[in-house]
Enzyme design. Structure first.
Site, short mmCIF file in Angstrom:
data_model
loop_
_atom_site.label_atom_id
_atom_site.label_comp_id
_atom_site.label_asym_id
_atom_site.label_seq_id
_atom_site.Cartn_x
_atom_site.Cartn_y
_atom_site.Cartn_z
N LYS A 25 -0.06 7.96 6.14
CA LYS A 25 0.55 6.87 6.90
C LYS A 25 1.74 7.36 7.73
O LYS A 25 2.00 6.81 8.81
CB LYS A 25 0.96 5.73 5.96
CG LYS A 25 -0.28 5.15 5.25
CD LYS A 25 -0.16 3.67 4.96
CE LYS A 25 0.75 3.37 3.82
NZ LYS A 25 0.78 1.93 3.50
N GLY B 202 -1.88 -1.62 0.63
CA GLY B 202 -0.78 -2.33 0.00
C GLY B 202 -0.35 -1.78 -1.35
O GLY B 202 0.59 -2.29 -1.95
N HIS C 228 -1.60 -10.83 9.26
CA HIS C 228 -2.33 -9.57 9.39
C HIS C 228 -3.36 -9.72 10.51
O HIS C 228 -4.28 -10.53 10.39
CB HIS C 228 -3.00 -9.25 8.05
CG HIS C 228 -3.89 -8.05 8.07
ND1 HIS C 228 -3.72 -6.99 7.21
CD2 HIS C 228 -4.95 -7.73 8.83
CE1 HIS C 228 -4.65 -6.07 7.46
NE2 HIS C 228 -5.41 -6.51 8.44
N HIS D 195 -3.70 -7.99 -1.97
CA HIS D 195 -4.24 -7.04 -1.00
C HIS D 195 -5.76 -7.01 -0.93
O HIS D 195 -6.35 -6.12 -0.34
CB HIS D 195 -3.66 -5.64 -1.22
CG HIS D 195 -2.17 -5.66 -1.27
ND1 HIS D 195 -1.41 -6.07 -0.19
CD2 HIS D 195 -1.29 -5.41 -2.28
CE1 HIS D 195 -0.13 -6.05 -0.54
NE2 HIS D 195 -0.03 -5.66 -1.80
N GLU E 5 -1.30 0.67 9.81
CA GLU E 5 -2.12 1.82 9.44
C GLU E 5 -3.47 1.72 10.12
O GLU E 5 -3.80 0.67 10.68
CB GLU E 5 -2.29 1.92 7.92
CG GLU E 5 -2.80 0.67 7.24
CD GLU E 5 -2.68 0.75 5.71
OE1 GLU E 5 -3.67 1.14 5.09
OE2 GLU E 5 -1.62 0.42 5.14
N ARG F 147 -13.04 3.78 8.90
CA ARG F 147 -14.37 3.46 8.38
C ARG F 147 -14.86 2.15 9.01
O ARG F 147 -14.09 1.45 9.66
CB ARG F 147 -14.29 3.25 6.87
CG ARG F 147 -13.30 2.11 6.54
CD ARG F 147 -13.27 1.68 5.11
NE ARG F 147 -12.51 0.45 4.96
CZ ARG F 147 -11.20 0.37 4.82
NH1 ARG F 147 -10.47 1.47 4.79
NH2 ARG F 147 -10.59 -0.80 4.72
N VAL G 2 -15.41 -4.14 5.72
CA VAL G 2 -16.15 -5.28 5.18
C VAL G 2 -16.32 -6.36 6.26
O VAL G 2 -17.40 -6.88 6.49
CB VAL G 2 -15.41 -5.88 3.95
CG1 VAL G 2 -16.11 -7.12 3.44
CG2 VAL G 2 -15.26 -4.84 2.84
N ARG H 163 -15.38 -14.13 1.60
CA ARG H 163 -15.90 -13.16 0.62
C ARG H 163 -16.15 -13.90 -0.70
O ARG H 163 -15.20 -14.41 -1.31
CB ARG H 163 -14.90 -12.04 0.38
CG ARG H 163 -14.63 -11.21 1.61
CD ARG H 163 -13.89 -9.96 1.23
NE ARG H 163 -13.39 -9.26 2.40
CZ ARG H 163 -12.80 -8.08 2.35
NH1 ARG H 163 -12.64 -7.46 1.18
NH2 ARG H 163 -12.37 -7.50 3.45
C1 MV4 Z 1 4.52 -4.70 5.08
C2 MV4 Z 1 4.89 -6.03 4.80
C3 MV4 Z 1 6.11 -6.45 5.24
N1 MV4 Z 1 6.92 -5.61 5.92
N2 MV4 Z 1 5.36 -3.90 5.75
C4 MV4 Z 1 0.42 -4.62 2.68
C5 MV4 Z 1 -0.82 -3.88 3.03
C6 MV4 Z 1 -0.40 -2.76 3.89
N3 MV4 Z 1 -1.37 -2.49 4.91
C7 MV4 Z 1 0.89 -3.20 4.48
N4 MV4 Z 1 1.31 -4.35 3.73
C8 MV4 Z 1 2.47 -4.96 4.04
N5 MV4 Z 1 3.35 -4.20 4.71
C9 MV4 Z 1 6.53 -4.37 6.16
N6 MV4 Z 1 7.35 -3.54 6.82
C10 MV4 Z 1 3.98 -6.83 4.11
C11 MV4 Z 1 2.77 -6.30 3.73
C12 MV4 Z 1 1.90 -7.19 3.03
C13 MV4 Z 1 0.67 -7.55 3.57
C14 MV4 Z 1 0.21 -7.05 4.79
C15 MV4 Z 1 -1.02 -7.42 5.29
C16 MV4 Z 1 -1.81 -8.32 4.57
C17 MV4 Z 1 -1.39 -8.81 3.39
C18 MV4 Z 1 -0.14 -8.45 2.87
C19 MV4 Z 1 0.28 -8.98 1.65
C20 MV4 Z 1 1.50 -8.60 1.14
C21 MV4 Z 1 2.29 -7.70 1.82
#
Ligand code: MV4
Length: 467
Positions: A139, A187, A230, A257, A310, A314, A317, A361
């Protein structure tokens, strides 16, 4: 409007399905199970490519084994000894004379060593080049590469080597900050720091958890966004420099997650935001020389600004919702691209998403404890009708083994707009019957009429708040 730029020199053959010049591959081995193995087998059959299923001893009666042209048992139930066992999979490919391997999602799909091993054994890995898997797999390196390519990221750091670096960075970024493992993903291994005194203890905990969980202690800091949404962007690229950002998906409805509902297009984005996001992704992916399919994950803050999180190297889903609104077969394109074909013309035509798609899902899990619920499916009725797609490997009498993830089926609907898609999903959910095991069908039935979902204002903490 999809974003794309034509690339360099076309290959000798411009054949689409491969019929004029023979099939793209003779035989593809699918290093996976469940619905995605079926999805790949179906794409292969439509391309006149023979398929080889591999399976563990608990999956002898699995549908992917019956659907494939050939099958090989590669080991016992535990994934480490079967679906993750590289020598067994490579041997199966050699024994059956496969010329390519499709990894699906999960298991070995983002393992650069596996992709390299395939290459060394003369097997085409259906995915990006190992170097790009490695670049995006870390990452910290992914953040660096995307920053250099002009993609916005949250204020944060590179690798944190000393406590003082962490203290200085937190001072500069401002609290709260989040500590993330470079080798983590999805996550796992994240620590939120709200008070200055907690930074160093949390840093040390994060490091040891990262080492134990991912085999690397590398961590970095980022500004923490309290209630993000997201949004992710599907990209497709050939080996001749043509890259298209096909469209975005919103996946904010998730729990621990694990995504539960995904949709396309993202309801949160304005048309101008969407244009900007896709243009940025197209340019960035072209500049790093990425090939095949991939997804850039973004976090949207409360002000609607997007930041790169990130990249997944791949097929995902939830690729299905993008397929429904574009009318394009992403798995078929993965196979074509891996065979060195040029991106098909229908991918290059800029187009707006047509209508709206939602995926639920359906998992085998206890609705109260969320614990997996394996066992025999004694009764089953799958929904159907106009605008309904069910991607699943289950059948009446099938025994869900306890060894793997709990995904039973993906229920996907497509309609002219979001509200029509939501109503169609409610109708399809009402037809879905699974007896003998516990499922999250009732969760989806409640969610689909929840005011926050109806209005499209769910952030990533929505499901946790539901309880
Ligand atoms: C974060 C965030 C808040 N602030 N980064 C969780 C999965 C990973 N891809 C990144 N994630 C997060 N990163 C910052 N700087 C909150 C999350 C996060 C989250 C992100 C996407 C979908 C669901 C989530 C659930 C909890 C936290």
């Amino acid at each position: 409007m999809a974003h794309g730029a034509p690339g360099g020199i076309p290959p000798a053959s411009l054949s689409q399905g491969g019929l004029a010049s023979g099939p793209l591959f003779r035989k593809v081995l699918i290093a996976n199970r469940g619905e995605i193995a079926l999805r790949v087998i179906r794409a292969c059959r439509e391309l006149d490519i023979r398929s080889v299923a591999v399976h563990s001893s608990v999956d002898t009666d699995a549908l992917h084994v019956k659907f494939a042209d050939e099958s090989v048992c590669i080991g016992p139930g535990p994934a480490k000894q079967s679906y993750l066992h590289i020598p067994a999979i490579i041997s199966a490919a050699e024994i059956t004379g496969a010329d390519a391997i499709h990894p699906g999602y999960g298991f070995l799909s983002e393992n650069a060593e596996f992709a390299e091993m395939c290459q060394r054994c003369g097997l085409k890995f259906i995915g990006p080049k190992p170097e790009l898997m490695r670049l995006m797999g870390g990452k910290i390196s992914a953040r660096q590469a995307m920053t250099a390519a002009g993609v916005p990221i949250l204020p944060g750091t590179g690798l944190i080597e000393t406590d003082q670096q962490a203290l200085d960075a937190a001072e500069r970024i401002g609290l709260p900050v989040i500590i993330k493992a470079s080798a983590g993903g999805g996550g796992r291994g994240m620590k939120i720091v709200r008070e200055r005194e907690r930074l160093i203890p949390q840093l040390h905990t994060a490091r040891s958890e990262a080492q134990a969980g991912f085999g690397s202690p590398d961590v970095y800091l980022e500004r923490y966004v309290e209630a993000p949404r997201h949004v992710e962007v599907q990209v497709v690229a050939d080996e001749y420099g043509t890259v298209v950002a096909l469209g975005e998906r919103e996946c904010s409805i998730q729990r621990r997650h694990q995504k539960l509902v995904e949709e396309a297009p993202a309801a949160v984005l304005t048309p101008a935001q969407r244009e900007e996001l896709l243009a940025i992704c197209q340019k960035a992916i072209a500049s790093v020389g990425y090939t095949n399919v991939g997804t850039l994950e973004f976090l949207l803050d409360e002000q609607g600004r997007f930041y790169f999180m990130e990249m997944n190297t791949r097929i995902q889903v939830e690729h299905t919702v993008t397929e429904m609104v574009t009318g394009l077969d992403l798995v078929r394109e993965q196979v074509r691209l891996a065979a060195g074909q040029r991106l098909a013309p229908q991918f290059q035509q800029g187009r707006s998403p047509r209508g709206h798609a939602i995926e639920c899902r359906i998992n085998a899990e206890d609705p109260v404890t969320f614990a997996p619920s394996p066992g025999r499916i004694t009764g089953l009725h799958l929904p159907g009708g106009f605008g309904v797609r069910v991607d699943t490997h289950i059948y009446q009498g099938y025994v869900v083994p306890p060894n793997y993830d709990s995904l039973l089926a993906k229920l996907i609907v497509h309609a002219e707009d979001r509200d029509a898609a939501r109503r169609r999903m409610r109708r399809a959910l009402s037809e879905f019957v699974v007896e003998g095991i516990k499922t999250n069908l009732d969760f989806h039935r409640r969610l689909i009429d929840h005011p926050a979902f109806v209005e499209g204002r769910c952030d990533t903490h929505f499901v946790e708040r539901l309880a």
